[in-house]
Design an enzyme around this catalytic site. Structure first.
Site, PDB file in Angstrom:
ATOM      1  N   ASP A  14       0.867  -1.176   0.000  1.00  0.00           N
ATOM      2  CA  ASP A  14       0.000   0.000   0.000  1.00  0.00           C
ATOM      3  C   ASP A  14       0.904   1.226   0.000  1.00  0.00           C
ATOM      4  O   ASP A  14       2.110   1.121   0.236  1.00  0.00           O
ATOM      5  CB  ASP A  14      -0.882  -0.018   1.258  1.00  0.00           C
ATOM      6  CG  ASP A  14      -1.747   1.223   1.383  1.00  0.00           C
ATOM      7  OD1 ASP A  14      -2.363   1.622   0.379  1.00  0.00           O
ATOM      8  OD2 ASP A  14      -1.799   1.827   2.474  1.00  0.00           O
ATOM      9  N   SER A  15       0.303   2.383  -0.215  1.00  0.00           N
ATOM     10  CA  SER A  15       1.058   3.626  -0.147  1.00  0.00           C
ATOM     11  C   SER A  15       1.535   3.920   1.278  1.00  0.00           C
ATOM     12  O   SER A  15       2.445   4.715   1.466  1.00  0.00           O
ATOM     13  CB  SER A  15       0.175   4.778  -0.611  1.00  0.00           C
ATOM     14  OG  SER A  15      -1.012   4.806   0.162  1.00  0.00           O
ATOM     15  N   CYS A  77      -4.105  -1.220  -2.309  1.00  0.00           N
ATOM     16  CA  CYS A  77      -4.259   0.230  -2.382  1.00  0.00           C
ATOM     17  C   CYS A  77      -5.062   0.488  -3.641  1.00  0.00           C
ATOM     18  O   CYS A  77      -4.701   0.001  -4.727  1.00  0.00           O
ATOM     19  CB  CYS A  77      -2.890   0.887  -2.480  1.00  0.00           C
ATOM     20  SG  CYS A  77      -2.902   2.642  -2.849  1.00  0.00           S
ATOM     21  N   GLU A 158      -5.982   9.721   8.879  1.00  0.00           N
ATOM     22  CA  GLU A 158      -4.609   9.568   9.370  1.00  0.00           C
ATOM     23  C   GLU A 158      -4.306  10.519  10.502  1.00  0.00           C
ATOM     24  O   GLU A 158      -3.514  10.222  11.395  1.00  0.00           O
ATOM     25  CB  GLU A 158      -3.616   9.796   8.234  1.00  0.00           C
ATOM     26  CG  GLU A 158      -3.185   8.483   7.659  1.00  0.00           C
ATOM     27  CD  GLU A 158      -2.356   8.620   6.402  1.00  0.00           C
ATOM     28  OE1 GLU A 158      -1.599   9.589   6.281  1.00  0.00           O
ATOM     29  OE2 GLU A 158      -2.490   7.740   5.551  1.00  0.00           O
ATOM     30  N   CYS A 190     -11.191   3.142  -0.920  1.00  0.00           N
ATOM     31  CA  CYS A 190      -9.897   3.581  -0.382  1.00  0.00           C
ATOM     32  C   CYS A 190      -9.641   2.803   0.905  1.00  0.00           C
ATOM     33  O   CYS A 190     -10.567   2.562   1.687  1.00  0.00           O
ATOM     34  CB  CYS A 190      -9.920   5.084  -0.109  1.00  0.00           C
ATOM     35  SG  CYS A 190      -8.431   5.712   0.695  1.00  0.00           S
ATOM     36  N   HIS A 192      -8.445   3.496   3.672  1.00  0.00           N
ATOM     37  CA  HIS A 192      -8.692   4.129   4.972  1.00  0.00           C
ATOM     38  C   HIS A 192     -10.162   4.113   5.386  1.00  0.00           C
ATOM     39  O   HIS A 192     -10.483   4.263   6.555  1.00  0.00           O
ATOM     40  CB  HIS A 192      -8.251   5.599   4.928  1.00  0.00           C
ATOM     41  CG  HIS A 192      -6.777   5.793   4.825  1.00  0.00           C
ATOM     42  ND1 HIS A 192      -6.021   5.217   3.837  1.00  0.00           N
ATOM     43  CD2 HIS A 192      -5.925   6.517   5.585  1.00  0.00           C
ATOM     44  CE1 HIS A 192      -4.759   5.583   3.988  1.00  0.00           C
ATOM     45  NE2 HIS A 192      -4.680   6.370   5.045  1.00  0.00           N
TER      46      HIS A 192
HETATM   47  N1  DGL Z   1      -4.071   3.718   0.082  1.00  0.00           N
HETATM   48  C1  DGL Z   1      -4.635   4.735  -0.756  1.00  0.00           C
HETATM   49  C2  DGL Z   1      -5.823   4.180  -1.534  1.00  0.00           C
HETATM   50  O1  DGL Z   1      -6.412   3.168  -1.178  1.00  0.00           O
HETATM   51  C3  DGL Z   1      -5.100   5.948   0.017  1.00  0.00           C
HETATM   52  C4  DGL Z   1      -4.048   6.823   0.534  1.00  0.00           C
HETATM   53  C5  DGL Z   1      -3.196   7.474  -0.539  1.00  0.00           C
HETATM   54  O2  DGL Z   1      -3.648   8.391  -1.238  1.00  0.00           O
HETATM   55  O3  DGL Z   1      -2.054   7.050  -0.641  1.00  0.00           O
HETATM   56  O4  DGL Z   1      -6.198   4.752  -2.521  1.00  0.00           O
END
Ligand code: DGL
Length: 271
Positions: A14-15, A77, A158, A190, A192
């Site tokens: 993931d990011s 992600c 976050e 997403c 989060h």
């Molecule tokens: N993990 C990213 C997603 O699911 C969200 C956070 C980001 O923008 O890096 O799109």
């Protein structure tokens, strides 16, 4: 596939640490599988990055996950799944199976909501890539997808703003947008957003199904592993969690996303 291959880990990236919501759902669905998690905290957020940049990061991360002998690589992600899935699949070739977080949700939508109107919220990268729309249209099931980019939500979560009045105002502002009216279900596109699922459900007062992608993805990964005879018989060793940039606050936030404490190891992508 032999027993040794079955004991190889599932790689998840993931990011940042938001993908731990997906990892947590996978630990629950597949408790005997060992995970290697990589959060690209040096480059987050991906949601505002170009497709080319995300593709370059994704390839580097896959090198690491392949060195760790991952049998499956899950792009946990949405932004990276939208930007880099096809390229990563090509790059990894036969060395591992590659999964993303978008296809399982699209498949679920097709099975559950033919002929209906569905909403999607996610980062700018995810929504503007139109990947969900293209995949939903390809089902040819007369499903209308209405989408709206909600870039503040990931940063808000976050920063610890969820289940409070600030998150309620932001959620209200986004969901009341004309783009999202008349929907029967909303995809939380997403990593989060599982953390604000309850608030979103409250906003809709039970009139719209709120789809937690992490649960749908975990079910999909379980079926994939079982159908391909790749399941590990027992958990051997510990899960590993790597980040490309380390701060104490990342480690502290892991509890929010993974529901338990995690020891993060620093692993810079570019030395
Ligand atoms: N993990 C990213 C997603 O699911 C969200 C956070 C980001 O923008 O890096 O799109």
């Amino acid at each position: 596939m032999g027993q040794n291959l079955n004991q190889q880990p599932i790689g998840i990236f993931d990011s940042g640490i938001g993908g731990l919501t997906v990892a947590q759902a996978i630990v629950h669905a597949l408790p005997q599988e060992r995970l290697v998690y990589f959060g690209d905290t040096a480059h987050l957020p991906y949601g505002d990055k170009s497709t080319a940049a995300i593709q370059a990061y994704a390839v580097k991360i896959c090198d690491l996950l392949l060195r760790q002998h991952c049998k499956v690589i899950l792009i946990a992600c949405n932004s990276a799944s939208a930007a880099a899935y096809e390229l990563v699949k090509e790059y990894v070739g036969s060395k591992a199976r590659v999964l993303n977080v978008i296809d399982p949700v699209v498949q679920y939508i097709g099975e559950t909501y033919p002929g209906k109107t569905i909403g999607l919220i996610g980062t700018k990268q995810t929504v503007n890539s139109n990947v969900y729309r293209k995949k939903v249209d390809a089902l040819d099931l007369d499903i209308t997808l209405k989408s709206h980019a909600t870039p503040l939500l990931a940063a808000m979560i976050e920063e610890g703003f969820f289940n409070d009045s600030i998150s309620e105002s932001v959620i209200h502002a986004y969901l009341s947008d004309p783009d999202l009216q008349g929907i029967e279900a909303l995809i939380l596109g997403c990593t989060h957003y599982p953390l604000i699922k309850r608030q979103i459900e409250n906003y809709y007062k039970g009139e719209v199904d709120v789809l937690d992608a992490s649960q749908i993805v975990a079910r999909h990964v379980r079926h994939f592993i079982e159908d391909n005879q790749m399941a590990s018989a027992e958990l051997v060793g510990d899960h590993s969690f790597y980040v490309s940039d380390f701060t104490r606050s990342f480690e502290e936030s892991t509890r929010i996303f993974f529901k338990r404490e995690v020891h993060l190891e620093h692993y810079p992508l570019w030395e």
